[in-house]
Every structure is written in structure tokens, then in C-alpha cells.
Design an enzyme around this catalytic site. Structure first.
Site, PDB file in Angstrom:
ATOM      1  N   GLN A 123      75.542 101.498  75.909  1.00  0.00           N
ATOM      2  CA  GLN A 123      76.376 100.845  76.855  1.00  0.00           C
ATOM      3  C   GLN A 123      75.939 100.862  78.277  1.00  0.00           C
ATOM      4  OE1 GLN A 123      77.265 103.362  74.750  1.00  0.00           O
ATOM      5  NE2 GLN A 123      79.245 102.940  73.775  1.00  0.00           N
ATOM      6  N   GLN A 145      76.318  95.171  76.380  1.00  0.00           N
ATOM      7  CA  GLN A 145      77.593  95.638  76.070  1.00  0.00           C
ATOM      8  C   GLN A 145      78.203  96.483  77.232  1.00  0.00           C
ATOM      9  OE1 GLN A 145      77.109  98.560  72.756  1.00  0.00           O
ATOM     10  NE2 GLN A 145      79.414  99.118  72.666  1.00  0.00           N
ATOM     11  N   ASP A 146      79.379  96.304  77.545  1.00  0.00           N
ATOM     12  CA  ASP A 146      80.369  96.794  78.617  1.00  0.00           C
ATOM     13  C   ASP A 146      79.770  96.373  80.013  1.00  0.00           C
ATOM     14  OD1 ASP A 146      81.683  97.974  76.692  1.00  0.00           O
ATOM     15  OD2 ASP A 146      80.942 100.249  77.043  1.00  0.00           O
ATOM     16  N   ASP A 167      82.860  93.800  74.420  1.00  0.00           N
ATOM     17  CA  ASP A 167      83.646  94.356  75.327  1.00  0.00           C
ATOM     18  C   ASP A 167      83.097  94.229  76.691  1.00  0.00           C
ATOM     19  OD1 ASP A 167      85.247  95.358  73.144  1.00  0.00           O
ATOM     20  OD2 ASP A 167      84.209  97.285  73.172  1.00  0.00           O
ATOM     21  N   ARG A 226      89.786  92.873  72.290  1.00  0.00           N
ATOM     22  CA  ARG A 226      90.053  93.660  71.536  1.00  0.00           C
ATOM     23  C   ARG A 226      91.262  95.067  71.947  1.00  0.00           C
ATOM     24  NH1 ARG A 226      85.782  96.773  68.559  1.00  0.00           N
ATOM     25  NH2 ARG A 226      84.852  97.555  70.504  1.00  0.00           N
TER      26      ARG A 226
END
Length: 307
Positions: A123, A145-146, A167, A226
Site C-alpha cells: 500500500q 493501492q490506497d 481502496d 467496500r
């Protein structure tokens, strides 16, 4: 020698020009020069270029404006990951802890490699924002990611570009994303990504993400959101959804107990990805009245602070 320039001024200081040579740090020095707890606005203007720096705007650097020359022309970049920084929230390129922060025309980028699906420690946050009443205009957020840790506070994003895999907008802030471009970057041939992971954990928390008049594109397949938090709150209003959106639309974090607690909604969305009859049963097809509280800057109490 080619140099990048930095200008700093406020109503109580003279205009100052600082030139960056090899190995020097522009943004950390500029932020350090900002008066602590100043009641007046302070403006930093960044020239065209890529600033390879990790930047923290501490809680005392309030009322700060940073102006770039375009999100593709002025970029602040770093390459930390959750593994290298001992935690996802510390992997940021830029962290905003101060309140009343404004950014214009800047790209925030984490250049760490794309992690493999399911990999641990990959991440990599481009921006972490914790300061209340923060606004971003025509900015770009680039990562995998992130990408954007919209951690806490009230925030407003206007005409921004945000991209990532899984995410890539996450946190427990109360934020309005208006006229933004959301771009899915596939994380693998069969992997499903996710745009928003909102962390609201109780009914006492007044948090959530609202996307209004946005455009969702890119490639691969992604969920709209999510349920990171038990009461995760994410809505999309008048938003164009390309075919990257999965037909079911949403994911409950493999915890079916959350299905009756989350608030996942859509209102008047369009495009091949806006297929409401195939959505998960706990997704809400909002009425006009239900969508109204999320529709404009009143959602973040913006009439009192958005300039």
C-alpha cells in the site's frame, strides 16, 4: 544548472524567492517558513517540475495555500510503502494535518510499484489529509493501492483526478467530491478493485464520501465501494459510470452483518456501469429527497469555509 523556483509570501512577510539545487528540499523548507498558527492566509507558489520529497504540513501551519501550475506539470512525488514506512498511513508523499488548507493545480503522486493482488505491505499513499476544512481544486492524486487517505475532517475536492487500484479513496472523513474524474487502474487480470473504502464505525460519527457529477473510467473492474467500516457511507449522485463498474456495484468486506448497516446509494447515475437492477440488495436507489443532503457543499458545512 537548472533550478526549480519557489515563492512564498503572506500579508505579513515580503515576497521571497528560493531556488532549489541538487539535493535540497523545497517543500519541507517552504512549509517550515510558514508562520505558526497564523490567522492570515499564507501562499506558496510552486513552479513547474517534479519535487521528489516527503512533506508534512503540521497542525500549526494553518491557513496555508499551495498553488502549482497544473496537476501534470507540478508534482510532489515520493515512493514509500506500508512496508518501508511501517504502516500504510505513514507511507504518504504529502500529509496535511493543519486545518484550513487549500491546494490548487498540483499533482500528488506515490511512485512505488504497483503491488500484486493480495500482496502485503505494498500500500502506498499519495496524500493523507487529516486537517479539517481542507479543499483541493484541479489537483491530481496518482498511485495504486490506497492512493488518497481521506482520513478525517471535512474536505472538498473540486475538478480533481484520482486514480488507483484497490481502496484508492479511503478513510473516515466527511468529504464532497464534485466534478471529479475517478480513474480505475487494473490491479490484475482477474482482480476486482475498489474505489472507496469508507470507515464510519458508528451512527454517532458524521462521516461519509459523496461523489457528485463525477466521471468514472479507466480499465479493469472495480466496486464503487467496500464496507471498511460497519456503517460505511458512500453515495454517487449524477455520476457517469463506465463499464469498469462491476454489475453488483458494492462489497460488504465479506461481512454480511454489515449489509443492513452500511449506507451505499446511487442517484440519477448514467453510463454502462450504472445498472441498478443488478446491484447487491443492500445498495440503495436514492430518491431525490434522500440524495439532497449529499448534493452540494452543505454536506460538509461548506458555506462557512469553502472560499
Amino acid at each position: 544548472m537548472n533550478t526549480n523556483r519557489f515563492w512564498f509570501w503572506s500579508s505579513v512577510t515580503e515576497k521571497v524567492s528560493v531556488r532549489r539545487g541538487v539535493g535540497s528540499l523545497v517543500m519541507p523548507k517552504a512549509v517550515a517558513a510558514v508562520p505558526d498558527n497564523s490567522p492570515k492566509l499564507t501562499l506558496i507558489i510552486l513552479d513547474v517540475g517534479t519535487y521528489k520529497e516527503k512533506v508534512l504540513v503540521g497542525v500549526k501551519k494553518i491557513n496555508l495555500i499551495i498553488q502549482g501550475q497544473g496537476s501534470q506539470k507540478t508534482t510532489i512525488a515520493w515512493n514509500d510503502t506500508a512496508a518501508s514506512s511501517k504502516g500504510t498511513i505513514y507511507s504518504y508523499t504529502v500529509c496535511i494535518d493543519a486545518k484550513n488548507f487549500i491546494a490548487y493545480d498540483i499533482g500528488f503522486k506515490n511512485t512505488a510499484p504497483r503491488p500484486a493482488p493480495g500482496a502485503i505491505g505494498g500500500q502506498a499513499v499519495a496524500l493523507r489529509v487529516r486537517g479539517d476544512q481542507s479543499t483541493f481544486y484541479n489537483c491530481g492524486f496518482f498511485g495504486f493501492q490506497d492512493t488518497l487517505n481521506d482520513a478525517e475532517g471535512r474536505h472538498y475536492f473540486k475538478q480533481c483526478h484520482i486514480e488507483g487500484t484497490v481502496d484508492f479513496i479511503f478513510g473516515n472523513a466527511r468529504s464532497l467530491y464534485q466534478d471529479c474524474e475517478i480513474n480505475s487502474v487494473p490491479s490484475g487480470a482477474k482482480a476486482i478493485g475498489a474505489i472507496a473504502a469508507q470507515q464510519r464505525a458508528s451512527t454517532k460519527e458524521k462521516t461519509g464520501f459523496s461523489f457528485v457529477n463525477c466521471k468514472i473510467g479507466g480499465s479493469g473492474k472495480v466496486w464503487l465501494g467496500r464496507a471498511w467500516g460497519v456503517y460505511s457511507t458512500v453515495v454517487y449522485l449524477n455520476t457517469f459510470m463506465s463499464a469498469v463498474i462491476t454489475p453488483d456495484g458494492w462489497n460488504d468486506w465479506r461481512d454480511h452483518k454489515r449489509d443492513q448497516l452500511v449506507y451505499f446509494g446511487e442517484y440519477e447515475c448514467s453510463g454502462p456501469g450504472a445498472v441498478n437492477h443488478l446491484r447487491v440488495k443492500y445498495a440503495k436507489k436514492l430518491t431525490k429527497a434522500e440524495a439532497a443532503p449529499f448534493m452540494d457543499i452543505s454536506y460538509v458545512d461548506g458555506s462557512t469555509w469553502i472560499k
